[in-house]
Design an enzyme around this catalytic site. Sequence first.
Site, PDB file in Angstrom:
ATOM      1  N   CYS A  17      49.132  63.912  52.098  1.00 62.36           N
ATOM      2  CA  CYS A  17      48.109  63.333  52.964  1.00 62.36           C
ATOM      3  C   CYS A  17      48.343  61.834  53.020  1.00 62.36           C
ATOM      4  O   CYS A  17      49.122  61.292  52.232  1.00 62.36           O
ATOM      5  CB  CYS A  17      46.708  63.658  52.451  1.00 62.36           C
ATOM      6  SG  CYS A  17      46.303  62.904  50.862  1.00 62.36           S
ATOM      7  N   HIS A  64      38.160  58.329  50.132  1.00 61.72           N
ATOM      8  CA  HIS A  64      39.113  57.724  49.199  1.00 61.72           C
ATOM      9  C   HIS A  64      40.092  56.837  49.949  1.00 61.72           C
ATOM     10  O   HIS A  64      40.305  56.998  51.150  1.00 61.72           O
ATOM     11  CB  HIS A  64      39.870  58.800  48.421  1.00 61.72           C
ATOM     12  CG  HIS A  64      40.646  59.748  49.275  1.00 61.72           C
ATOM     13  ND1 HIS A  64      40.058  60.823  49.900  1.00 61.72           N
ATOM     14  CD2 HIS A  64      41.953  59.794  49.642  1.00 61.72           C
ATOM     15  CE1 HIS A  64      40.969  61.496  50.585  1.00 61.72           C
ATOM     16  NE2 HIS A  64      42.125  60.880  50.459  1.00 61.72           N
TER      17      HIS A  64
END
Length: 707
Positions: free
Chosen positions: A226, A65
Site C-alpha cells: 500500500c 496512518h
Amino acid sequence: MSELITAELVDLDLSAETKDAAARSLAERMAASGRVTDLEGFLADVAAREAQMPTGLDGGIGIPHCRSTHVTEPTLAFGRSASGIDFGAPDGPADLIFLIAAPAGGDADHLSILSTLARHLMDGEFTGALRSATEPGRAASLIRGDAPEAGAAEATGADATGADEAGAGEAAEEPTTAAAEATPPAAPEPSTPAAAEPTAAAAEPTPPEPAAQPAAPFRIVAITSCPTGIAHTYMAAESLEKAGTAAGVEVFVETQGSAGFKRLDPQLVADADGVIFAHDVEVRDKERFAGKPIVDVGVKAGINRPAELIAEVRQKAARGEVSAPARPTAPMDKGAGATDSYATRLRKWLMTGVSYMVPFVAAGGLLIALAFAIGGYTINKAPSVADHFVWTEATSWAALLFQIGGVAFGFLVPVLAGFIAYGMADRPGLVPGFVGGAIALTINAGFLGGLIAGLIAGAVVMAIQRVTIPPVLRGIMPVVVIPLISSVIVGFLMFLVVGKPVAALQKGLTDWLSGLSGANAIILGAILGLMMCFDLGGPLNKVAYAFAVGGLANPNEGSLKVMAAVMAAGMVPPLAMALATTVRGRLFTKAERENGKAAWVLGASFITEGAIPFAAADPLRVIPSAMAGGAVTGALSMAFGCTLRAPHGGIFVVPLIGQPLLYLLAIAIGTCVSTALVILLKGLRGASAGSPADTSASDASGVTVAA
C-alpha cells in the site's frame, strides 16, 4: 526507545463525529507526548494519505496512518467511539480507530511491530477484547501484545478452569461414542472358498502396489503493498493466508512494506500455480511472475475478499490463462503506477532525456562561456588547438576551452534522443536513439528533431520487443537484431519522412527567436518566468529550461535573451524565500529559517529547487508568490535586452551576461515582488487565525493548513 503506545495515547470515549476530528483528537495526544512536532503539518500528511484511499476496514475498524517528517518515533494512538465514525468502509462506521504515525525514516523494528498490529486486526478475539476493555492501560497493553496483568490473568485463568471443567464433564458423558468414532472398523475375514481354492497367481505373492501419492496442494504466491506500507500491506497478507488455509491452498506472501521486504524464494515463485497482486503501488520486480496466472487488484480487495481472489486465480489456472512473458522494463516505467496515463509516461520519458542532457549542457555551456570571457566573442574563429597551441597565450587557452565545450555541446541532441529512447525501452533504445539524434543534427532539425527522434526510436524498439521470437534467436536480439533493425527504421524516417518538416519547424522557431523585440519579447519572458517558478525544478520548469538550452545550439540574439530570462527567473524563488525569512522570520518555523540561510546560496547559483521546502509546507502561498516574481524578472530581463551564453552558473557568470547591471536589477525587483507577496499572504493567514496570541503561536510553529 519509547513504547509504541501508552495509556496516555488511548481514548476509550472518543467523542469525535468525523474522521478529521478523530484524527485531530488522537494526534493531539501524540503532540502532547512529544511524539509529533508539528500538529498541523502531521494532520496534513494524514489527510493526504486519506485522500489516496479510504482507511476504513470491514468490522468497524478505521486505521488512518501516514509517514511524516513531523513524527519523532513510530507511534500509535487508539480511540473507541460509541457512535461510530465513517472512514469509508463498505460495512459502515468504525468504532475502533487506530492512528498510526511513522517517521519519514522509521526504523524497521518498530515498523515490524506496526505490521504485527495490522495482522492482529484481522483477529476477532483481539478486536473483541479492545471493545470490552475498561481501562486505557489495559487497551494499550493489548495493542502492545504484553502479558496480561495479574488480576486479569487470574480472572482469565478462573474462567478457563471453569470452561475446562465443563468441557471435561461434557466429554465424560459420551466416552463410548467418541471411542467408537475413533476406532476404525475391523477388517472382514477372507471367505472360506477363496482360502480353499488358491490360484497360481496367489501362490506367488506379487509386490504390493505403491500407495497413491496425495495430490500437491494448489500453491499461490502473493504480493501485498500500500502507499504507506504500514497497515493495509500486512492486513491483506494475513487475510490471504487465512483464506488460503480455509480453502486448502498454500499461500506465500511477500509484503512490500515500510519495514523493507524479503523476496520470495525464486524456486517458490517458479513452482507456484498462480499469483495474486493486492497492491496500490507498483509491485517491485514484477517480471519475476511473468508467464503465470495472475490476479491483479487493489490492496483492500486482498483484505475484504481474499477467498474470491483465490478462487479467481484457480479458475485462471484451470483455463490456462497466463500473463505475457517478461520483457525488459524501461527505467522510467519501473516506478510507474498501474494507472499511470500515457501522458504521464510520456512526460517521464521526456524528462529522462532532459536529465541526462543537462550535465552536457552545464559542462559545455560553461566552458564556452569561459572561453568567451578570456578570449572574446571572436574566439569561435580560432584554428584547431590540435594544429596551433601556444602555451603562454591566453587566446590559445580560450580556444582550448571553447573547442572542448563545443565538443560537449555537440552531444546535446544525440544524448537527448538516446536517453528518451532509453527511458522508453531500456538499453536496446540507446543505439537507434543516438543514431536518430545524430541525424537530427545532420539535417539541421536541432533540438526538436532530437526529441522526435528519441520518441520514434523508443517506439520502434518497443514494437520489436513485442514480436514473438524463437528461443534460439533471443540471445542475439538485444545485441544484433534490435540495434540493426531499429537503426534502419529510425534512419529512414528521420532522413526521408519527418526530418525535413521538423527542420523547417526548427528554422522557423529560430527565426522567430531572432526577431523577438518589444512586447512579444516581454510576454515570452513573463511566460518563461511563470513556467520556471510553477513547479520549482519539476516538469514545467524543465520544459522552459530545455527550450532555452535548445536555442544555444545555434545561438542568436533572441535565443541568448531567452536563456538570460530563464536563468534570472529561476533564481528568484529561493532568493525570495531567503529574504522573507530574514525580513519576517516569525512567519516561518525554525527549520524554514535555517533553510532560508541555505537558499541564499542556492538561489545565487541558479538552483530553483532551493525553494521546494517552503513550497511543500505552504504551496498556496509560496508558489503564487514565486510565480509573480519570476514573471516580473523574466519580462524585465527581456525588456532590458539582457543576453546569456552560459546555460548555468547564476551570479557566478554575470561577467558573461549582456547588460549585467540591468540583469541584476531584474532579479532584485522580482525577488522583492515575491518576498512582499509571500509575507503579505502569510500575514493574512496569521491575522485570520484569531487573537494576537493565536497569531503568534501560529507564526512560531509554522502552521500550514491546506486551503
